[in-house]
Design an enzyme around this catalytic site. Structure first.
Site, mmCIF file in Angstrom:
data_model
loop_
_atom_site.group_PDB
_atom_site.id
_atom_site.type_symbol
_atom_site.label_atom_id
_atom_site.label_comp_id
_atom_site.label_asym_id
_atom_site.label_seq_id
_atom_site.Cartn_x
_atom_site.Cartn_y
_atom_site.Cartn_z
ATOM 1 N N LYS A 61 -13.738 -0.518 5.639
ATOM 2 C CA LYS A 61 -14.462 -1.295 4.478
ATOM 3 C C LYS A 61 -15.502 -2.275 5.004
ATOM 4 O O LYS A 61 -16.567 -2.044 4.503
ATOM 5 C CB LYS A 61 -13.505 -2.187 3.834
ATOM 6 C CG LYS A 61 -11.863 -1.417 3.897
ATOM 7 C CD LYS A 61 -11.654 -0.439 2.728
ATOM 8 C CE LYS A 61 -10.458 0.189 3.132
ATOM 9 N NZ LYS A 61 -9.701 1.151 2.067
ATOM 10 N N TRP A 98 0.811 -1.035 -0.056
ATOM 11 C CA TRP A 98 0.204 -0.043 0.020
ATOM 12 C C TRP A 98 0.951 1.142 -0.208
ATOM 13 O O TRP A 98 1.904 1.334 0.914
ATOM 14 C CB TRP A 98 -0.811 -0.089 1.498
ATOM 15 C CG TRP A 98 -1.788 1.178 1.403
ATOM 16 C CD1 TRP A 98 -2.468 1.616 0.366
ATOM 17 C CD2 TRP A 98 -2.016 1.818 2.621
ATOM 18 N NE1 TRP A 98 -3.302 2.823 1.011
ATOM 19 C CE2 TRP A 98 -2.707 2.775 2.244
ATOM 20 C CE3 TRP A 98 -1.541 1.807 3.843
ATOM 21 C CZ2 TRP A 98 -3.430 3.847 3.196
ATOM 22 C CZ3 TRP A 98 -1.781 2.812 4.840
ATOM 23 C CH2 TRP A 98 -2.807 3.886 4.312
ATOM 24 N N ASP A 136 -1.242 -5.890 9.011
ATOM 25 C CA ASP A 136 -2.133 -5.059 8.571
ATOM 26 C C ASP A 136 -3.615 -5.554 8.042
ATOM 27 O O ASP A 136 -3.524 -6.576 7.315
ATOM 28 C CB ASP A 136 -1.620 -4.397 7.465
ATOM 29 C CG ASP A 136 -2.692 -3.057 7.082
ATOM 30 O OD1 ASP A 136 -3.720 -2.961 7.333
ATOM 31 O OD2 ASP A 136 -2.026 -1.956 6.401
HETATM 32 C C1 LMR Z 1 -6.627 2.277 -0.847
HETATM 33 O O1 LMR Z 1 -5.561 1.629 -0.731
HETATM 34 O O2 LMR Z 1 -7.194 2.948 -1.743
HETATM 35 C C2 LMR Z 1 -7.307 2.587 0.688
HETATM 36 O O3 LMR Z 1 -6.470 2.080 1.461
HETATM 37 C C3 LMR Z 1 -7.601 3.995 0.798
HETATM 38 C C4 LMR Z 1 -6.116 4.777 1.059
HETATM 39 O O4 LMR Z 1 -6.343 5.371 2.187
HETATM 40 O O5 LMR Z 1 -5.376 4.812 0.453
#
Ligand code: LMR
Length: 391
Positions: free
Chosen positions: A244, A127, A209
């Site tokens: 979510k 992420w 996570d």
């Molecule tokens: C995403 O990866 O799109 C979500 O987890 C929202 C974010 O805050 O990035």
């Protein structure tokens, strides 16, 4: 003094979202940020949430501050949801944090005191915000192999090899319990067991996570990697999110759970979590916490909520299958997406193709090729497949 500020680059996910909002074209589709959409393209408020809010409206007596770690009714329920009914909760220090991101930062700030000079490992890719959060807290961040050369599956041998060769005792390893963001590619239970053993042998700390509980195989099934890790590890960090699975994105509800080897340590761990939280956001917001606690403590609301989570998961998986079939009709093999789980998939599209989709078709995906499968609808599926095939 402020003239010394230079323009910061936009956030790779939320920045694109902002550009999308300003795009005046009538046909535009947002497959960037991870929010669930129903088949009409709306991000709904769950019925269980509406009913909980009505109940809270009638019964809530104060808007006074919550304890630094949040209310016990919330933390107790969350422990049960994430760890199962039979866990020894005396070993768990839990705090309500503003979203999963708040949990990541509160965890990193808390850990830094006991492990200065240690490092954080994140998957490559991960992420987009993981690096930033752990670095901002003061940790050096390294990445371990994750995606295979074809970019369609897990490079499990590479992952194990790298952590075995380069991991050091005390390093934290960020793992996505399910629905890996951004790839949608998760290890199998057998692979989790091997990974868990390697981390234990190396004395590395699993840092989970857990942002998508319920979106992979189900609420309980998605927590399975945690129970696998707990067989080899007496200490674990878990960062949960209810953005979510409760659709509470803007209410900012998440949780930090730190499991210790011995319940005698729990109060000290919680006290250090409180110190980290107090100098950051002080104490958590009440409303979202009240919603989650109300739903989880009410058997009927809980049942309704569970069915809503199941329905969201089913819709995402239908869209995933629909996309694969649509691409097949156009002579393109995207069958590798079938084994991916959760909101996201790595399509293999590159930054240039992503930009072309945005400029020419009004379809926004993240530059890495990640799409939010949950943003597809029956109405848009065919045109998205046409556009992706053309790209
Ligand atoms: C995403 O990866 O799109 C979500 O987890 C929202 C974010 O805050 O990035």
């Amino acid at each position: 003094m402020f003239e010394n500020f230079s323009l910061a680059p936009p956030d790779p996910i939320l920045g694109l979202n902002a550009v999308f909002e300003k795009d005046p074209r009538p046909f535009k589709l947002n497959l960037t940020v991870g929010v669930f959409k129903d088949d009409q393209g709306r991000t709904p408020i769950l019925e269980s949430v509406r009913q909980a809010e009505a109940k809270i409206f009638q019964t809530q007596k104060t808007k006074g501050y919550l304890p630094i770690e949040g209310g016990k009714d919330f933390t107790d329920q969350v422990n049960r949801l994430i760890l199962g009914e039979d866990f020894d909760f005396g070993r768990v220090a839990t705090a309500h944090t503003p979203g999963g991101t708040g949990a990541l930062r509160a965890a990193a700030d808390t850990l830094l005191k006991v492990m200065p000079g240690r490092r954080f490992w994140v998957s490559n890719p991960t992420w987009a915000n993981h690096n930033a959060v752990f670095q901002a807290a003061g940790f050096p961040v390294l990445s371990y192999a994750y995606l295979d050369a074809a970019k369609t599956g897990l490079d499990f041998d590479g992952l194990i090899r790298q952590l075995e060769q380069e991991g050091q005792p005390g390093d934290a390893v960020c793992l996505h319990a399910c629905c890996h963001n951004p790839t949608g590619i998760d290890p199998t239970p057998a692979q989790w067991a091997v990974l868990s053993e390697v981390l234990a042998k190396k004395r590395m700390l699993p840092f989970i996570d857990f942002a998508y509980q319920g979106f992979g195989d189900g609420l309980e099934a998605d927590a399975k990697p945690i129970s696998i890790l707990l067989k080899d590890h007496s200490e674990l960090v878990i960062c949960g999110s209810f953005s979510k699975n409760f659709g509470l994105y803007s209410e900012r509800v998440g949780a930090l759970l730190m499991i210790s080897a011995d319940s005698k340590i729990t109060e000290s761990v919680l006290s250090q979590m409180r110190v980290a939280i107090r100098c950051n956001y002080s104490n958590p917001p009440r409303h979202g916490e009240a919603i989650v606690a109300t739903i989880l403590s009410d058997p009927q609301l809980s049942k309704l909520w569970r069915s809503e989570v199941d329905a969201m998961r089913k819709r995402i998986s239908e869209m995933r299958v629909g996309f694969i079939e649509g691409m097949k009709k156009r002579g393109k093999d995207f069958s590798f997406l079938a084994s991916q789980k959760g909101m996201f998939s790595y399509t293999g599209l590159n930054a240039m193709q992503a930009d072309w989709l945005k400029q020419e078709k009004g379809i926004y995906i993240v530059g890495t090729g990640r799409i939010n499968v949950a943003g597809l609808t029956s109405d848009t599926l065919e045109s998205v497949c046409d556009a992706v095939a053309q790209a």
